[in-house]
Write a protein that holds these residues in place. Structure first.
Motif, PDB file in Angstrom:
ATOM      1  N   SER A  64      -0.675  14.007  27.039  1.00  0.00           N
ATOM      2  CA  SER A  64      -0.097  15.315  27.363  1.00  0.00           C
ATOM      3  C   SER A  64      -0.613  15.833  28.701  1.00  0.00           C
ATOM      4  CB  SER A  64      -0.402  16.328  26.262  1.00  0.00           C
ATOM      5  OG  SER A  64      -1.781  16.642  26.253  1.00  0.00           O
ATOM      6  N   LEU A  65      -1.819  15.458  29.062  1.00  0.00           N
ATOM      7  CA  LEU A  65      -2.392  15.932  30.315  1.00  0.00           C
ATOM      8  C   LEU A  65      -1.847  15.151  31.509  1.00  0.00           C
ATOM      9  CD1 LEU A  65      -4.494  17.877  31.492  1.00  0.00           C
ATOM     10  CD2 LEU A  65      -6.169  16.054  31.269  1.00  0.00           C
ATOM     11  N   LYS A  69       2.295  16.438  31.181  1.00  0.00           N
ATOM     12  CA  LYS A  69       1.869  17.607  31.964  1.00  0.00           C
ATOM     13  C   LYS A  69       2.317  18.905  31.308  1.00  0.00           C
ATOM     14  CE  LYS A  69       1.542  15.028  36.137  1.00  0.00           C
ATOM     15  NZ  LYS A  69       2.176  14.496  37.298  1.00  0.00           N
ATOM     16  N   ASP A  70       2.109  18.987  29.995  1.00  0.00           N
ATOM     17  CA  ASP A  70       2.477  20.167  29.217  1.00  0.00           C
ATOM     18  C   ASP A  70       1.206  20.949  28.913  1.00  0.00           C
ATOM     19  OD1 ASP A  70       3.647  22.039  27.634  1.00  0.00           O
ATOM     20  OD2 ASP A  70       4.153  20.681  25.999  1.00  0.00           O
ATOM     21  N   ASP A  71       1.068  22.133  29.484  1.00  0.00           N
ATOM     22  CA  ASP A  71      -0.158  22.915  29.333  1.00  0.00           C
ATOM     23  C   ASP A  71      -0.363  23.416  27.913  1.00  0.00           C
ATOM     24  OD1 ASP A  71      -0.836  22.574  31.979  1.00  0.00           O
ATOM     25  OD2 ASP A  71       0.207  24.403  32.631  1.00  0.00           O
ATOM     26  N   LEU A  72       0.710  23.818  27.238  1.00  0.00           N
ATOM     27  CA  LEU A  72       0.582  24.317  25.867  1.00  0.00           C
ATOM     28  C   LEU A  72       0.097  23.208  24.936  1.00  0.00           C
ATOM     29  CD1 LEU A  72       0.967  26.570  23.797  1.00  0.00           C
ATOM     30  CD2 LEU A  72       3.306  25.763  23.508  1.00  0.00           C
ATOM     31  N   CYS A  73       0.703  22.047  25.064  1.00  0.00           N
ATOM     32  CA  CYS A  73       0.315  20.907  24.229  1.00  0.00           C
ATOM     33  C   CYS A  73      -1.127  20.505  24.513  1.00  0.00           C
ATOM     34  CB  CYS A  73       1.265  19.742  24.468  1.00  0.00           C
ATOM     35  SG  CYS A  73       1.008  18.365  23.357  1.00  0.00           S
ATOM     36  N   THR A  74      -1.523  20.510  25.770  1.00  0.00           N
ATOM     37  CA  THR A  74      -2.890  20.169  26.142  1.00  0.00           C
ATOM     38  C   THR A  74      -3.875  21.174  25.551  1.00  0.00           C
ATOM     39  OG1 THR A  74      -2.091  19.197  28.194  1.00  0.00           O
ATOM     40  CG2 THR A  74      -4.424  19.702  28.072  1.00  0.00           C
ATOM     41  N   GLY A  75      -3.524  22.437  25.577  1.00  0.00           N
ATOM     42  CA  GLY A  75      -4.397  23.462  25.010  1.00  0.00           C
ATOM     43  C   GLY A  75      -4.563  23.315  23.508  1.00  0.00           C
ATOM     44  N   SER A  78      -6.657  20.210  22.843  1.00  0.00           N
ATOM     45  CA  SER A  78      -8.058  20.461  23.195  1.00  0.00           C
ATOM     46  C   SER A  78      -8.750  21.289  22.111  1.00  0.00           C
ATOM     47  CB  SER A  78      -8.149  21.180  24.537  1.00  0.00           C
ATOM     48  OG  SER A  78      -7.643  20.382  25.559  1.00  0.00           O
TER      49      SER A  78
END
Length: 99
Positions: A64-65, A69-75, A78
């Motif tokens: 995802s990172l 490159k999806d910030d919501l999915c990465t958050g 994490s």
């Protein structure tokens, strides 16, 4: 019939059969309630499952990172990784004092 409904019905049917077969196998080989051997098998299975979940979470986090490159999915991944990692450490600390 809708495609999603068919997939859900098939998954439920196959999952039910697999669940029945696994439960029958566990009851036959380990016994209910489990003895010492059964408890050790459960501990090993839980540890391996935790390792598998952590590995899958790390792979999805990198995907995802880097790729999506999806910030919501990465958050979300994490937060899940941190919860699993620190939860495991907290349980180890708790049980090391308890036992």
């Amino acid at each position: 019939m809708d495609w999603a409904a068919f997939v859900a019905l098939a998954a439920g049917f196959i999952g039910g059969i697999l669940g029945y077969l696994l439960t029958r196998e566990i009851v036959k080989n380990i016994g209910v309630p489990p003895d010492e051997r059964g408890n050790e098998i459960a501990k090993l299975a839980a540890a391996r499952t935790l390792e598998l979940v952590l590995l899958t979470d790390v792979v999805l986090l990198y995907y995802s990172l880097i790729v999506a490159k999806d910030d919501l999915c990465t958050g979300v991944l994490s937060a899940l990784f941190a919860m699993i990692f620190f939860g495991n450490l907290a349980f180890r600390a708790y049980y090391s004092r308890k036992m």
